[in-house]
Design a protein around this motif. Sequence first.
Motif, PDB file in Angstrom:
ATOM      1  N   GLU A  10       0.826  -1.207   0.000  1.00 41.61           N
ATOM      2  CA  GLU A  10       0.000   0.000   0.000  1.00 41.61           C
ATOM      3  C   GLU A  10       0.859   1.256   0.000  1.00 41.61           C
ATOM      4  O   GLU A  10       0.570   2.221  -0.716  1.00 41.61           O
ATOM      5  CB  GLU A  10      -0.946   0.002   1.203  1.00 41.61           C
ATOM      6  CG  GLU A  10      -2.085  -0.970   1.058  1.00 41.61           C
ATOM      7  CD  GLU A  10      -3.017  -0.969   2.256  1.00 41.61           C
ATOM      8  OE1 GLU A  10      -2.835  -0.133   3.181  1.00 41.61           O
ATOM      9  OE2 GLU A  10      -3.934  -1.805   2.269  1.00 41.61           O
ATOM     10  N   ARG A  11       1.930   1.275   0.800  1.00 38.98           N
ATOM     11  CA  ARG A  11       2.838   2.436   0.827  1.00 38.98           C
ATOM     12  C   ARG A  11       3.516   2.611  -0.525  1.00 38.98           C
ATOM     13  O   ARG A  11       3.677   3.729  -1.009  1.00 38.98           O
ATOM     14  CB  ARG A  11       3.876   2.280   1.938  1.00 38.98           C
ATOM     15  CG  ARG A  11       3.317   2.445   3.333  1.00 38.98           C
ATOM     16  CD  ARG A  11       4.402   2.551   4.393  1.00 38.98           C
ATOM     17  NE  ARG A  11       5.371   1.473   4.386  1.00 38.98           N
ATOM     18  CZ  ARG A  11       5.270   0.333   5.069  1.00 38.98           C
ATOM     19  NH1 ARG A  11       4.205   0.114   5.820  1.00 38.98           N
ATOM     20  NH2 ARG A  11       6.218  -0.583   5.006  1.00 38.98           N
ATOM     21  N   ARG A  12       3.901   1.501  -1.140  1.00 39.32           N
ATOM     22  CA  ARG A  12       4.555   1.556  -2.454  1.00 39.32           C
ATOM     23  C   ARG A  12       3.604   2.136  -3.495  1.00 39.32           C
ATOM     24  O   ARG A  12       3.986   3.022  -4.275  1.00 39.32           O
ATOM     25  CB  ARG A  12       5.012   0.147  -2.852  1.00 39.32           C
ATOM     26  CG  ARG A  12       5.696   0.076  -4.205  1.00 39.32           C
ATOM     27  CD  ARG A  12       6.051  -1.335  -4.575  1.00 39.32           C
ATOM     28  NE  ARG A  12       4.836  -2.108  -4.802  1.00 39.32           N
ATOM     29  CZ  ARG A  12       4.764  -3.431  -4.747  1.00 39.32           C
ATOM     30  NH1 ARG A  12       5.828  -4.148  -4.453  1.00 39.32           N
ATOM     31  NH2 ARG A  12       3.628  -4.059  -4.988  1.00 39.32           N
ATOM     32  N   GLU A  13       2.362   1.681  -3.511  1.00 44.54           N
ATOM     33  CA  GLU A  13       1.378   2.184  -4.474  1.00 44.54           C
ATOM     34  C   GLU A  13       1.058   3.652  -4.226  1.00 44.54           C
ATOM     35  O   GLU A  13       0.947   4.440  -5.167  1.00 44.54           O
ATOM     36  CB  GLU A  13       0.113   1.337  -4.411  1.00 44.54           C
ATOM     37  CG  GLU A  13       0.305  -0.065  -4.964  1.00 44.54           C
ATOM     38  CD  GLU A  13      -0.846  -1.008  -4.658  1.00 44.54           C
ATOM     39  OE1 GLU A  13      -1.938  -0.533  -4.297  1.00 44.54           O
ATOM     40  OE2 GLU A  13      -0.638  -2.227  -4.767  1.00 44.54           O
ATOM     41  N   GLU A  42       3.286  -8.252 -12.768  1.00 40.84           N
ATOM     42  CA  GLU A  42       3.850  -9.450 -12.141  1.00 40.84           C
ATOM     43  C   GLU A  42       4.470  -9.127 -10.783  1.00 40.84           C
ATOM     44  O   GLU A  42       5.217  -9.930 -10.232  1.00 40.84           O
ATOM     45  CB  GLU A  42       4.925 -10.056 -13.048  1.00 40.84           C
ATOM     46  CG  GLU A  42       4.405 -10.556 -14.377  1.00 40.84           C
ATOM     47  CD  GLU A  42       5.521 -11.007 -15.313  1.00 40.84           C
ATOM     48  OE1 GLU A  42       6.714 -10.858 -14.970  1.00 40.84           O
ATOM     49  OE2 GLU A  42       5.179 -11.512 -16.396  1.00 40.84           O
ATOM     50  N   ALA A  43       4.164  -7.966 -10.234  1.00 40.64           N
ATOM     51  CA  ALA A  43       4.768  -7.551  -8.982  1.00 40.64           C
ATOM     52  C   ALA A  43       4.342  -8.455  -7.839  1.00 40.64           C
ATOM     53  O   ALA A  43       3.208  -8.931  -7.792  1.00 40.64           O
ATOM     54  CB  ALA A  43       4.388  -6.102  -8.666  1.00 40.64           C
ATOM     55  N   ASP A  44       5.274  -8.677  -6.923  1.00 44.02           N
ATOM     56  CA  ASP A  44       4.936  -9.392  -5.701  1.00 44.02           C
ATOM     57  C   ASP A  44       5.034  -8.432  -4.526  1.00 44.02           C
ATOM     58  O   ASP A  44       5.204  -7.227  -4.703  1.00 44.02           O
ATOM     59  CB  ASP A  44       5.826 -10.626  -5.518  1.00 44.02           C
ATOM     60  CG  ASP A  44       7.306 -10.297  -5.354  1.00 44.02           C
ATOM     61  OD1 ASP A  44       7.647  -9.157  -4.937  1.00 44.02           O
ATOM     62  OD2 ASP A  44       8.134 -11.181  -5.620  1.00 44.02           O
ATOM     63  N   SER A  45       4.930  -8.953  -3.349  1.00 41.64           N
ATOM     64  CA  SER A  45       4.892  -8.124  -2.148  1.00 41.64           C
ATOM     65  C   SER A  45       6.155  -7.295  -1.946  1.00 41.64           C
ATOM     66  O   SER A  45       6.115  -6.271  -1.274  1.00 41.64           O
ATOM     67  CB  SER A  45       4.696  -8.997  -0.920  1.00 41.64           C
ATOM     68  OG  SER A  45       3.540  -9.760  -1.048  1.00 41.64           O
ATOM     69  N   LEU A  46       7.267  -7.724  -2.484  1.00 41.37           N
ATOM     70  CA  LEU A  46       8.540  -7.041  -2.252  1.00 41.37           C
ATOM     71  C   LEU A  46       9.098  -6.321  -3.475  1.00 41.37           C
ATOM     72  O   LEU A  46      10.214  -5.815  -3.430  1.00 41.37           O
ATOM     73  CB  LEU A  46       9.581  -8.048  -1.748  1.00 41.37           C
ATOM     74  CG  LEU A  46       9.240  -8.724  -0.423  1.00 41.37           C
ATOM     75  CD1 LEU A  46      10.243  -9.811  -0.098  1.00 41.37           C
ATOM     76  CD2 LEU A  46       9.143  -7.708   0.694  1.00 41.37           C
ATOM     77  N   SER A  47       8.350  -6.263  -4.548  1.00 42.60           N
ATOM     78  CA  SER A  47       8.854  -5.649  -5.782  1.00 42.60           C
ATOM     79  C   SER A  47       9.217  -4.185  -5.573  1.00 42.60           C
ATOM     80  O   SER A  47       8.554  -3.471  -4.813  1.00 42.60           O
ATOM     81  CB  SER A  47       7.815  -5.746  -6.899  1.00 42.60           C
ATOM     82  OG  SER A  47       7.636  -7.078  -7.281  1.00 42.60           O
ATOM     83  N   ASP A  48      10.267  -3.784  -6.270  1.00 46.31           N
ATOM     84  CA  ASP A  48      10.639  -2.368  -6.261  1.00 46.31           C
ATOM     85  C   ASP A  48       9.918  -1.663  -7.402  1.00 46.31           C
ATOM     86  O   ASP A  48       9.236  -2.284  -8.210  1.00 46.31           O
ATOM     87  CB  ASP A  48      12.156  -2.185  -6.367  1.00 46.31           C
ATOM     88  CG  ASP A  48      12.719  -2.651  -7.709  1.00 46.31           C
ATOM     89  OD1 ASP A  48      12.018  -3.358  -8.468  1.00 46.31           O
ATOM     90  OD2 ASP A  48      13.870  -2.303  -8.008  1.00 46.31           O
TER      91      ASP A  48
END
Length: 154
Positions: A10-13, A42-48
């Motif tokens: 959520e913070r990343r988005e 294809e992003a996962d929980s840790l994607s940059d």
Amino acid sequence: MKTDLESYQERRESLLKEIVANLSNDERFVAAWLTGSISRNEADSLSDIDLSLVVSDKYSTSLCTRLEQVSARTSPDRYALFSLFGNPALIHENNNNAPEGGTFTFVLYAESAAMIDWVLVPQSKAKRPLLSRLLFDKVAIPLAPSPEPEALEQ
């Protein structure tokens, strides 16, 4: 209750939305797109976040100048840009990964733990990869040609 990974996503988005909102209205930047796992859905929980910014040629000298090929520091102008979106806890420039005339800087943000690969390229050298997700484009950046298929032997 959310997990740490859900909170991170959520913070990343939220950070990506903030970056687009701010930089799409900044005269220094004429286009932006994503590459990497987020652009391919294809992003996962840790994607940059793999973010490419096209810098108006008027500002490219100050924002796209390479200090060193590989370094733990960046230019004052790029640092000011990165700092608009949080406190950079770690900076790693590796211009071996940069496009012609541009720069490549990995930034890890202290508050959000978000990781962004910032690629800055001058407008005069910019070509958007086919496999990218356009965020904004004020000047119609041309698409890069499709890569040539490799022979089976390769």
